[in-house]
Design an enzyme around this catalytic site. Structure first.
Site, PDB file in Angstrom:
ATOM      1  N   LEU A   5      -0.215  15.097  46.005  1.00  0.00           N
ATOM      2  CA  LEU A   5      -0.851  15.822  44.900  1.00  0.00           C
ATOM      3  C   LEU A   5      -0.295  15.255  43.600  1.00  0.00           C
ATOM      4  O   LEU A   5       0.929  15.200  43.411  1.00  0.00           O
ATOM      5  CB  LEU A   5      -0.578  17.324  44.989  1.00  0.00           C
ATOM      6  CG  LEU A   5      -1.338  18.207  43.980  1.00  0.00           C
ATOM      7  CD1 LEU A   5      -1.582  19.606  44.547  1.00  0.00           C
ATOM      8  CD2 LEU A   5      -0.607  18.327  42.634  1.00  0.00           C
ATOM      9  N   ILE A   6      -1.196  14.847  42.716  1.00  0.00           N
ATOM     10  CA  ILE A   6      -0.811  14.209  41.452  1.00  0.00           C
ATOM     11  C   ILE A   6      -1.382  15.023  40.303  1.00  0.00           C
ATOM     12  O   ILE A   6      -2.571  15.351  40.295  1.00  0.00           O
ATOM     13  CB  ILE A   6      -1.331  12.763  41.378  1.00  0.00           C
ATOM     14  CG1 ILE A   6      -0.934  11.982  42.635  1.00  0.00           C
ATOM     15  CG2 ILE A   6      -0.816  12.066  40.118  1.00  0.00           C
ATOM     16  CD1 ILE A   6      -1.679  10.665  42.801  1.00  0.00           C
ATOM     17  N   GLY A   8      -2.307  15.498  36.166  1.00  0.00           N
ATOM     18  CA  GLY A   8      -2.676  14.672  35.009  1.00  0.00           C
ATOM     19  C   GLY A   8      -3.426  13.413  35.372  1.00  0.00           C
ATOM     20  O   GLY A   8      -3.082  12.311  34.908  1.00  0.00           O
ATOM     21  N   CYS A   9      -4.480  13.545  36.174  1.00  0.00           N
ATOM     22  CA  CYS A   9      -5.191  12.368  36.693  1.00  0.00           C
ATOM     23  C   CYS A   9      -6.434  11.983  35.900  1.00  0.00           C
ATOM     24  O   CYS A   9      -7.208  11.133  36.353  1.00  0.00           O
ATOM     25  CB  CYS A   9      -5.592  12.601  38.148  1.00  0.00           C
ATOM     26  SG  CYS A   9      -4.191  12.626  39.286  1.00  0.00           S
ATOM     27  N   GLY A  12      -4.982   7.223  32.276  1.00  0.00           N
ATOM     28  CA  GLY A  12      -3.656   6.632  32.246  1.00  0.00           C
ATOM     29  C   GLY A  12      -2.952   6.542  33.580  1.00  0.00           C
ATOM     30  O   GLY A  12      -3.523   6.178  34.607  1.00  0.00           O
ATOM     31  N   GLY A  14      -1.742   8.786  35.681  1.00  0.00           N
ATOM     32  CA  GLY A  14      -2.180   9.648  36.773  1.00  0.00           C
ATOM     33  C   GLY A  14      -3.412   9.112  37.469  1.00  0.00           C
ATOM     34  O   GLY A  14      -3.498   9.117  38.706  1.00  0.00           O
ATOM     35  N   SER A 127      10.003   8.998  30.907  1.00  0.00           N
ATOM     36  CA  SER A 127       9.703   7.983  29.898  1.00  0.00           C
ATOM     37  C   SER A 127      10.929   7.120  29.675  1.00  0.00           C
ATOM     38  O   SER A 127      12.068   7.586  29.840  1.00  0.00           O
ATOM     39  CB  SER A 127       9.312   8.662  28.576  1.00  0.00           C
ATOM     40  OG  SER A 127       9.287   7.736  27.508  1.00  0.00           O
ATOM     41  N   TYR A 140       9.332  14.915  21.855  1.00  0.00           N
ATOM     42  CA  TYR A 140       8.824  14.368  23.116  1.00  0.00           C
ATOM     43  C   TYR A 140       9.983  13.895  23.993  1.00  0.00           C
ATOM     44  O   TYR A 140      10.043  14.207  25.187  1.00  0.00           O
ATOM     45  CB  TYR A 140       7.874  13.209  22.818  1.00  0.00           C
ATOM     46  CG  TYR A 140       7.443  12.431  24.036  1.00  0.00           C
ATOM     47  CD1 TYR A 140       6.427  12.912  24.860  1.00  0.00           C
ATOM     48  CD2 TYR A 140       8.051  11.223  24.370  1.00  0.00           C
ATOM     49  CE1 TYR A 140       6.035  12.202  25.990  1.00  0.00           C
ATOM     50  CE2 TYR A 140       7.665  10.510  25.492  1.00  0.00           C
ATOM     51  CZ  TYR A 140       6.656  11.004  26.297  1.00  0.00           C
ATOM     52  OH  TYR A 140       6.274  10.309  27.416  1.00  0.00           O
TER      53      TYR A 140
END
Length: 249
Positions: A5-6, A8-9, A12, A14, A127, A140
C-alpha cells in the site's frame, strides 16, 4: 503474491513507485486524495483508493478496502519553500499534519495486522534535506526530520515482532514540481527582504546536475521493502547518495 500500500500516488515518487512494484508482479494498493485510476495499469493487481492521511476515517476506510498488506510505503507529503519568518503557523501545522502526523497515523493503523502476522515492512519517505541543511525549507525539513527520529526508534520497537521499518531519503528532484504543487500555500513566503537571497539560492539550484529522478525513489523503495539486512537508510538519487556518504564519513 505480496501486497504493498502506497500513499500519495497521484504524481511524482508515489506514482512511479506504484508502477514499479506493479511491474515486479506485486499487488499494489495505490492511494491518493482524489483517485485517478487512469494514471496506473488497469488490472486485478492494481487497486486505486481514496485516502487522506490526515483523516482517521479515511485511513480506516482505505485499510478496510485494501485487505491485508505486506508493505506500507508512507510517501504522501506536502512541499514548502519560503522564509520561515513569513510562514504562518497554520501553514507549518498543515505541513506537519500530512508529512509527520499523517505518516505516524498510517503506521499506527497498519502495525496491528503486521504484528499479528509476525512479518511486514514499513517504509517512510523523507528527504535529503535531513542529510544536509538547506535554506528556505525550515518547516518542511523539521517535518521530515521528525520522521527520521520516529522511524529509527520504531525500528527497534517493532523488530521484536519481525517487522522492519525503513527510511528512503530522496534528493533534489526538479521534475516532481515540488514548488508548483504547493503554489497557493507558498504565495507570499518570499518577502522583499528575503528576495535577493532566495534568487541566489534558486539560481544555484538551477545549475545542479546530480539530481534525483522519480525512478531512483521507486527503486530505493523496492530495495527497502525487500532488503532483510536490517539496514535503515536508503538514500535515493545521485545527490542524496553523495550526501549520505559525506554524513557517514
Amino acid at each position: 503474491m505480496k501486497t504493498v500500500l502506497i500513499t500519495g500516488c497521484s504524481s511524482g515518487y508515489g506514482l512511479e513507485t506504484a508502477r514499479h512494484f506493479h511491474a515486479q508482479g506485486w499487488r499494489v494498493v495505490a492511494t491518493m486524495r482524489t483517485p485517478h485510476a487512469d494514471l496506473l495499469p488497469d488490472d486485478s493487481r492494481m487497486l486505486v483508493l481514496p485516502l487522506d492521511v490526515t483523516r482517521p476515517d479515511s485511513i480506516a476506510a482505505a485499510l478496510e478496502r485494501s485487505g491485508p498488506i505486506d508493505v506500507l510505503i508512507n510517501n504522501a507529503g506536502l512541499g514548502l519553500f519560503g522564509a520561515f519568518e513569513a510562514t504562518p503557523m497554520a501553514t507549518v501545522r498543515e505541513i506537519f499534519d500530512t508529512n509527520t502526523f499523517g505518516t505516524m497515523a498510517m503506521t499506527q493503523a497498519v502495525i496491528p495486522q503486521l504484528r499479528a502476522r509476525g512479518a511486514g515492512v514499513i517504509v517512510n519517505v523523507t528527504s535529503s534535506a535531513t542529510l544536509a541543511p538547506m535554506p528556505l525549507v525550515a518547516a518542511y525539513t523539521a517535518s521530515k526530520t521528525a520522521i527520521e527520529g520516529f522511524t529509527a526508534s520504531l525500528a527497534h520497537e517493532l523488530a521484536t515482532f519481525d517487522i522492519a521499518v525503513k527510511l528512503v531519503e530522496p534528493g533534489y528532484a526538479p521534475t516532481t514540481h515540488f514548488a508548483a504543487n504547493g503554489e497557493a500555500r507558498m504565495r507570499g513566503l518570499i518577502t522583499e527582504a528575503y528576495a535577493p537571497f532566495a534568487q541566489r539560492f534558486f539560481d544555484a539550484l538551477s545549475t545542479v546536475q546530480a539530481v534525483t529522478r522519480e525512478q531512483d525513489v521507486a527503486e530505493a523503495a523496492w530495495r527497502a521493502a525487500n532488503d532483510t539486512t536490517g539496514r535503515l537508510h536508503y538514500p535515493a538519487g545521485a545527490d542524496a547518495v553523495a550526501l549520505a556518504a559525506r554524513r557517514v564519513a
